[in-house]
Design an enzyme around this catalytic site. Structure first.
Site, PDB file in Angstrom:
ATOM      1  N   GLU A  78       0.799  -1.218   0.000  1.00  0.00           N
ATOM      2  CA  GLU A  78       0.000   0.000   0.000  1.00  0.00           C
ATOM      3  C   GLU A  78       0.835   1.272   0.000  1.00  0.00           C
ATOM      4  O   GLU A  78       0.302   2.373  -0.190  1.00  0.00           O
ATOM      5  CB  GLU A  78      -0.946  -0.016   1.210  1.00  0.00           C
ATOM      6  CG  GLU A  78      -2.061  -1.052   1.064  1.00  0.00           C
ATOM      7  CD  GLU A  78      -2.954  -1.162   2.282  1.00  0.00           C
ATOM      8  OE1 GLU A  78      -2.572  -0.625   3.341  1.00  0.00           O
ATOM      9  OE2 GLU A  78      -4.019  -1.780   2.173  1.00  0.00           O
ATOM     10  N   GLU A 109       7.603 -21.952   7.043  1.00  0.00           N
ATOM     11  CA  GLU A 109       8.133 -21.087   8.100  1.00  0.00           C
ATOM     12  C   GLU A 109       9.189 -21.784   8.959  1.00  0.00           C
ATOM     13  O   GLU A 109       9.780 -21.165   9.835  1.00  0.00           O
ATOM     14  CB  GLU A 109       7.001 -20.601   8.996  1.00  0.00           C
ATOM     15  CG  GLU A 109       6.352 -21.676   9.839  1.00  0.00           C
ATOM     16  CD  GLU A 109       5.278 -21.113  10.757  1.00  0.00           C
ATOM     17  OE1 GLU A 109       5.358 -21.398  11.968  1.00  0.00           O
ATOM     18  OE2 GLU A 109       4.375 -20.405  10.278  1.00  0.00           O
TER      19      GLU A 109
END
Length: 269
Positions: A78, A109
């Site tokens: 953004e 992960e």
């Protein structure tokens, strides 16, 4: 047991009515900003180190896994439309790659070496900053990434929702927003996720303001990528220059940004 994994304050959730569930979730959510508030000094310390590096050409990287990684990618993605910066200035990297944004990638992960490999694509330098985002503070992908980054001279920070974690120990500037047990035990996409989103918002917004991408209270470098943003830009130019809409629209179209329109207006230059 870590705070994020500790048992919910509520029990027999399946026996609650819809309104009871909503009321209790909302009650818990109201505690999140207060937990974030306690971490303001930690945020200030980290941001104060990030800004001069970015003014000198450095970049801001986030790494994370699962919900934490998705939130990091959202925040990074953004920045270009909001502040007109290159997509390479603030970058979100997630365990498992882009496909993990929509669908969980098994064991992504758990590899402590992969994050530094992922970051290597961007040729990191000592001017750059790496922030590891992990609610638990124990994700191997994130810990391994910040540890290697620190060895290589990058500024390192983290956002976690537990205190005294391995992740916090691995970085120079930890941010610990401890929000307490989740409404659904261990569901860290809830309060922990909200806390991480707030912290990420605060970091990127403060950095962008410090870098000069806001004038007054307006996003003068935002990308005019749709009609809503064009109209917002027109209103911003009208407000800043005290001119009518047709002229503001003409200036915005001519110069391509609010900053350009304002800076090139004869009486304002």
């Amino acid at each position: 047991m870590s705070t994020t994994e500790s048992s919910s304050y509520y029990n027999h959730l399946e026996q609650m009515s819809v309104l009871e569930l909503l009321t209790n979730i909302n009650k818990e959510d109201q505690t999140v900003p207060l937990a974030v508030q306690k971490a303001l000094p930690q945020m200030e310390a980290l941001i104060s180190q990030i800004v001069p590096r970015m003014k000198d050409g450095g970049r801001l990287f986030y790494i994370g896994a699962g919900t934490s990684g998705r939130l990091a990618i959202v925040d990074a993605s953004e920045c270009p439309p909001t502040y007109g910066v290159s997509p390479n200035i603030v970058v979100g990297i997630m365990a498992g790659g882009d496909k993990a944004i929509r669908k969980s990638v098994e064991h992504a992960e758990d590899d402590p070496n992969q994050a530094w490999k992922d970051l290597g694509t961007y040729k990191p330098t000592s001017k750059d900053t790496l922030i590891g985002v992990a609610a638990s503070g124990r994700t191997p992908y994130v810990i391994g990434g910040v540890s290697e980054a620190r060895k290589n001279g990058l500024l390192t920070g983290c956002i976690t929702c537990n205190s005294g974690t391995r992740l916090a120990e691995a970085v120079e500037y930890p941010i610990e927003a401890v929000v307490g047990p989740e409404f659904v035990t261990g569901s860290t996409r809830m309060k922990s996720g909200t806390a991480q989103k707030l912290v990420l918002n605060m970091i990127s917004t403060t950095v962008m303001i410090q870098l000069g991408h806001v004038k007054g209270n307006k996003m003068v470098d935002m990308q005019l990528s749709n009609e809503k943003l064009v109209q917002r830009g027109v209103r911003m130019v009208m407000d800043e220059l005290k001119i009518e809409e047709p002229l503001a629209s003409e200036l915005l179209q001519k110069y391509g940004s609010v900053r350009g329109a304002v800076d090139n207006y004869p009486t304002h230059a």
